[in-house]
Design a protein around this motif. Structure first.
Motif, PDB file in Angstrom:
ATOM      1  N   MET A 147       0.796  -1.168  -0.088  1.00  0.00           N
ATOM      2  CA  MET A 147      -0.042   0.041   0.075  1.00  0.00           C
ATOM      3  C   MET A 147       0.965   1.232  -0.014  1.00  0.00           C
ATOM      4  SD  MET A 147      -2.717  -1.569  -0.270  1.00  0.00           S
ATOM      5  CE  MET A 147      -3.621   0.057  -0.527  1.00  0.00           C
ATOM      6  N   ASN A 148       2.423   1.141   0.051  1.00  0.00           N
ATOM      7  CA  ASN A 148       2.962   2.369   0.170  1.00  0.00           C
ATOM      8  C   ASN A 148       2.802   3.219   1.336  1.00  0.00           C
ATOM      9  OD1 ASN A 148       4.377   2.462  -2.631  1.00  0.00           O
ATOM     10  ND2 ASN A 148       2.535   1.498  -3.098  1.00  0.00           N
ATOM     11  N   TYR A 149       2.418   2.679   2.533  1.00  0.00           N
ATOM     12  CA  TYR A 149       2.080   3.548   3.605  1.00  0.00           C
ATOM     13  C   TYR A 149       2.676   2.818   4.807  1.00  0.00           C
ATOM     14  CZ  TYR A 149      -1.634   6.523   1.753  1.00  0.00           C
ATOM     15  OH  TYR A 149      -2.263   7.479   1.145  1.00  0.00           O
ATOM     16  N   ASN A 150       3.375   3.716   5.665  1.00  0.00           N
ATOM     17  CA  ASN A 150       4.294   3.408   6.918  1.00  0.00           C
ATOM     18  C   ASN A 150       3.067   3.135   7.932  1.00  0.00           C
ATOM     19  OD1 ASN A 150       5.596   3.458   9.187  1.00  0.00           O
ATOM     20  ND2 ASN A 150       7.258   5.024   8.499  1.00  0.00           N
ATOM     21  N   ALA A 151       3.042   2.166   8.710  1.00  0.00           N
ATOM     22  CA  ALA A 151       2.050   1.756   9.543  1.00  0.00           C
ATOM     23  C   ALA A 151       2.269   1.982  11.106  1.00  0.00           C
ATOM     24  CB  ALA A 151       1.554   0.196   9.475  1.00  0.00           C
TER      25      ALA A 151
ATOM     26  N   ALA B 249       7.632  -4.449  12.132  1.00  0.00           N
ATOM     27  CA  ALA B 249       7.407  -4.681  10.624  1.00  0.00           C
ATOM     28  C   ALA B 249       8.587  -4.332  10.011  1.00  0.00           C
ATOM     29  CB  ALA B 249       6.291  -3.959  10.210  1.00  0.00           C
ATOM     30  N   LEU B 250       9.409  -3.532  10.313  1.00  0.00           N
ATOM     31  CA  LEU B 250      10.777  -3.126   9.265  1.00  0.00           C
ATOM     32  C   LEU B 250      11.736  -4.166   8.795  1.00  0.00           C
ATOM     33  CD1 LEU B 250      12.017   0.069  11.384  1.00  0.00           C
ATOM     34  CD2 LEU B 250      10.366   0.015   9.409  1.00  0.00           C
ATOM     35  N   PRO B 251      12.003  -5.252   9.694  1.00  0.00           N
ATOM     36  CA  PRO B 251      12.698  -6.269   8.792  1.00  0.00           C
ATOM     37  C   PRO B 251      12.084  -6.899   7.884  1.00  0.00           C
ATOM     38  CG  PRO B 251      12.858  -6.357  11.214  1.00  0.00           C
ATOM     39  CD  PRO B 251      11.661  -5.473  11.089  1.00  0.00           C
ATOM     40  N   LYS B 252      10.821  -7.133   7.818  1.00  0.00           N
ATOM     41  CA  LYS B 252       9.985  -7.738   6.751  1.00  0.00           C
ATOM     42  C   LYS B 252       9.711  -6.334   5.619  1.00  0.00           C
ATOM     43  CE  LYS B 252       7.997 -10.818  10.136  1.00  0.00           C
ATOM     44  NZ  LYS B 252       8.841 -11.846   9.753  1.00  0.00           N
ATOM     45  N   VAL B 253      10.075  -5.411   5.633  1.00  0.00           N
ATOM     46  CA  VAL B 253       9.592  -4.440   4.510  1.00  0.00           C
ATOM     47  C   VAL B 253      10.770  -4.582   3.287  1.00  0.00           C
ATOM     48  CG1 VAL B 253       9.539  -1.866   3.982  1.00  0.00           C
ATOM     49  CG2 VAL B 253       8.513  -2.800   6.001  1.00  0.00           C
ATOM     50  N   ASP B 254       9.956  -4.770   2.238  1.00  0.00           N
ATOM     51  CA  ASP B 254      10.805  -4.947   0.972  1.00  0.00           C
ATOM     52  C   ASP B 254      12.009  -3.597   0.880  1.00  0.00           C
ATOM     53  OD1 ASP B 254      11.233  -3.881  -2.172  1.00  0.00           O
ATOM     54  OD2 ASP B 254      10.699  -6.089  -2.294  1.00  0.00           O
ATOM     55  N   PRO B 255      13.261  -3.976   0.704  1.00  0.00           N
ATOM     56  CA  PRO B 255      14.188  -3.130   0.523  1.00  0.00           C
ATOM     57  C   PRO B 255      13.947  -1.888  -0.192  1.00  0.00           C
ATOM     58  CG  PRO B 255      15.104  -5.324   0.387  1.00  0.00           C
ATOM     59  CD  PRO B 255      13.910  -5.412   0.102  1.00  0.00           C
ATOM     60  N   ALA B 256      13.332  -2.039  -1.489  1.00  0.00           N
ATOM     61  CA  ALA B 256      13.182  -1.144  -2.446  1.00  0.00           C
ATOM     62  C   ALA B 256      12.009   0.134  -1.774  1.00  0.00           C
ATOM     63  CB  ALA B 256      12.471  -1.579  -3.489  1.00  0.00           C
ATOM     64  N   MET B 257      11.084  -0.526  -0.766  1.00  0.00           N
ATOM     65  CA  MET B 257      10.071   0.203  -0.062  1.00  0.00           C
ATOM     66  C   MET B 257      10.877   1.028   0.840  1.00  0.00           C
ATOM     67  SD  MET B 257       7.290   0.250  -1.600  1.00  0.00           S
ATOM     68  CE  MET B 257       6.302  -0.584  -2.990  1.00  0.00           C
ATOM     69  N   ALA B 258      11.568   0.245   1.581  1.00  0.00           N
ATOM     70  CA  ALA B 258      12.354   0.861   2.793  1.00  0.00           C
ATOM     71  C   ALA B 258      13.240   1.916   2.128  1.00  0.00           C
ATOM     72  CB  ALA B 258      13.016  -0.231   3.595  1.00  0.00           C
ATOM     73  N   ALA B 259      13.725   1.955   1.179  1.00  0.00           N
ATOM     74  CA  ALA B 259      14.533   3.257   0.284  1.00  0.00           C
ATOM     75  C   ALA B 259      13.813   4.029  -0.144  1.00  0.00           C
ATOM     76  CB  ALA B 259      15.292   2.457  -0.639  1.00  0.00           C
ATOM     77  N   ASN B 260      12.319   4.027   0.132  1.00  0.00           N
ATOM     78  CA  ASN B 260      11.719   5.318  -0.532  1.00  0.00           C
ATOM     79  C   ASN B 260      11.484   6.314   0.490  1.00  0.00           C
ATOM     80  OD1 ASN B 260       9.524   6.901  -1.312  1.00  0.00           O
ATOM     81  ND2 ASN B 260       8.412   5.289  -2.615  1.00  0.00           N
ATOM     82  N   LYS B 261      11.932   7.629   0.203  1.00  0.00           N
ATOM     83  CA  LYS B 261      11.929   8.469   1.048  1.00  0.00           C
ATOM     84  C   LYS B 261      10.752   9.323   1.448  1.00  0.00           C
ATOM     85  CE  LYS B 261      16.183   7.518   1.910  1.00  0.00           C
ATOM     86  NZ  LYS B 261      16.499   6.785   3.175  1.00  0.00           N
ATOM     87  N   THR B 262       9.578   8.803   0.538  1.00  0.00           N
ATOM     88  CA  THR B 262       8.399   9.479   0.862  1.00  0.00           C
ATOM     89  C   THR B 262       7.363   8.400   1.603  1.00  0.00           C
ATOM     90  OG1 THR B 262       7.288   8.696  -1.263  1.00  0.00           O
ATOM     91  CG2 THR B 262       8.389  10.780  -1.276  1.00  0.00           C
ATOM     92  N   ILE B 263       8.058   6.955   2.008  1.00  0.00           N
ATOM     93  CA  ILE B 263       7.354   6.470   2.721  1.00  0.00           C
ATOM     94  C   ILE B 263       7.924   6.397   4.313  1.00  0.00           C
ATOM     95  CG2 ILE B 263       6.630   3.977   3.229  1.00  0.00           C
ATOM     96  CD1 ILE B 263       6.586   3.487   0.089  1.00  0.00           C
ATOM     97  N   PHE B 264       9.309   6.023   4.116  1.00  0.00           N
ATOM     98  CA  PHE B 264      10.042   6.160   5.314  1.00  0.00           C
ATOM     99  C   PHE B 264      11.066   7.282   5.190  1.00  0.00           C
ATOM    100  CE2 PHE B 264       8.985   1.668   4.795  1.00  0.00           C
ATOM    101  CZ  PHE B 264       8.601   1.316   5.984  1.00  0.00           C
ATOM    102  N   VAL B 265      10.501   8.454   5.775  1.00  0.00           N
ATOM    103  CA  VAL B 265      10.977   9.743   5.472  1.00  0.00           C
ATOM    104  C   VAL B 265      12.490   9.749   6.364  1.00  0.00           C
ATOM    105  CG1 VAL B 265      10.675  12.244   5.997  1.00  0.00           C
ATOM    106  CG2 VAL B 265       8.642  10.601   5.331  1.00  0.00           C
ATOM    107  N   ASP B 266      13.190  10.304   5.731  1.00  0.00           N
ATOM    108  CA  ASP B 266      14.548  10.912   6.445  1.00  0.00           C
ATOM    109  C   ASP B 266      14.540  11.530   7.486  1.00  0.00           C
ATOM    110  OD1 ASP B 266      16.361   9.358   4.907  1.00  0.00           O
ATOM    111  OD2 ASP B 266      16.799  10.890   3.329  1.00  0.00           O
TER     112      ASP B 266
END
Length: 394
Positions: free
Chosen positions: A335-339, A344-361
């Motif tokens: 869903m491209n949303y941070n819950a 959950a973080l270890p199970k997040v796809d690396p590409a999603m984890a790198a998206n700075k609009t989902i997991f903001v710096d």
């Protein structure tokens, strides 16, 4: 780890018991005297139970739940889920005010949740029924206390931010030689840009509590001002670009993915979904959510159990299911949303984890405007100002 500790503890008890048996035997005890039989031991306390009626009624935003989550919950619990959707916080609020919603779980934004809690629309959570509660990110829970002191009523569904979404491919053609602005908000609020981008479509979220706050922020006012005079200033700015706005949308994902708008005021998560959907449909356009230089407005959607919920135990079972690491990861991956679920973080796809609009710096977080709330009077004044702007015509 807990199993090993338990085994060691049991072993220690057995060793101690054996030690006692190795002591010299005591003298024979006198014959027992007849006594009344000992009372039967009290039954062990029952574990978590579901409601007699295995039904759960949920009211949530559209396009906001992983594809198989409901089916997996139903399979695990035997509970039949009825799942309805609403388009705006205003729509949910109106149903709560009317009473007898028929829903057990609703998903309000925190901007509305605070007055809804104060009005008694939600019942306190029984955290003893939420074994996964500890998975939640303390930083997110701290933000929620602004709407829900002591975290008594709400748990996060997801968080993101209101920003500018752009189809870079189409927008570049519309702008021609005009460079992209330093501040992304100029794309939707500054006539020099909107006059060019109108050719490929500008869309606004169709909600006063989404548009007025970002307009207030743009003109240097408090985004969550309760002063109607500020709304007049915001709509005066908006009036200058009204003729360039193509859509007031409650279906932003499809409008961006389908090419109806090349620039939009929307939710970052939805913009990311639109980008993925466009690719699935064979589009080569580059769609992305932007991080404005002056900041964006963060929002937190939450789960709450209605005061008159007919299935509160089932509601707690679903909330606990949602708070699992697997469900939290699915919200990001699908869903491209941070819950707000740290487990959950270890199970997040690396590409999603790198998206700075989902997991903001962390470096950008100070620019995020945290959510607040509006008084009932302010919301009414805001709606009046917004509707006047919207009807202004092209």
């Amino acid at each position: 780890m807990k199993k090993h500790v338990l085994v060691l503890a049991m072993a220690a008890v057995l060793v101690a018991a054996c030690g006692k048996k190795e002591e010299p035997a005591p003298a024979p005890a006198p014959a027992p005297v007849a006594t009344a039989p000992a009372p039967a031991p009290a039954p062990a306390p029952a574990g978590p139970v579901l409601d007699d009626e295995k039904v759960l009624n949920i009211y949530n935003w559209p396009d906001y739940i992983p594809e198989n989550m409901i089916a997996e919950f139903e399979k695990a619990t035997g509970i039949k889920v009825n799942y309805d959707t609403f388009e705006t916080n205003e729509a949910l609020h109106a149903k709560l005010v009317a009473g007898n919603t028929g829903y057990d779980i609703v998903v309000p934004g925190t901007v509305f949740a605070k007055p809804q809690i104060e009005a008694g629309f939600y019942q306190p959570l029984d955290k003893s029924k939420l074994k996964n509660y500890g998975n939640l990110d303390p930083a997110v829970m701290s933000v929620l206390t602004k709407a829900d002191p002591d975290n008594k009523h709400l748990v996060p569904w997801a968080w993101s931010f209101t920003t500018v979404g752009i189809n870079k491919t189409k927008a570049a053609k519309a702008l021609g030689n005009m460079p992209m602005p330093e501040n992304a908000w100029d794309l939707v609020f500054k006539p020099e840009y909107t006059s060019k981008l109108r050719s490929c479509g500008i869309a606004y979220l169709d909600s006063p509590t989404e548009i007025i706050p970002v307009a207030l922020h743009y003109i240097g006012k408090d985004a969550y001002s309760n002063n109607p005079a500020d709304y007049k200033e915001a709509t005066a700015m908006l009036a200058k670009v009204r003729k360039d706005i193509r859509l007031f949308s409650s279906t932003m994902i499809d409008d961006i993915a389908g090419g109806k708008a090349c620039v939009a005021i929307g939710w970052a998560g939805d913009v990311n979904i639109a980008a993925a959907r466009a690719k699935e449909n064979g589009s080569k356009d580059e769609i992305e959510a932007l991080l404005p230089s002056t900041g964006a407005l963060s929002f937190f959607d939450t789960m709450a159990i209605t005061k008159d919920a007919k299935h509160p135990n089932n509601a707690h079972a679903f909330i606990d299911f949602f708070l699992s690491p697997e469900s939290g990861a699915a919200m990001a991956n699908e869903m491209n949303y941070n819950a707000g679920n740290k487990a959950a973080l270890p199970k997040v796809d690396p590409a999603m984890a790198a998206n700075k609009t989902i997991f903001v710096d962390e470096a950008y977080m100070p620019k995020m405007i945290p959510p607040s709330s509006f008084t009932n009077e302010a919301r009414e004044a805001m709606a009046t100002a917004y509707n006047a702007f919207k009807k202004g015509g092209k």
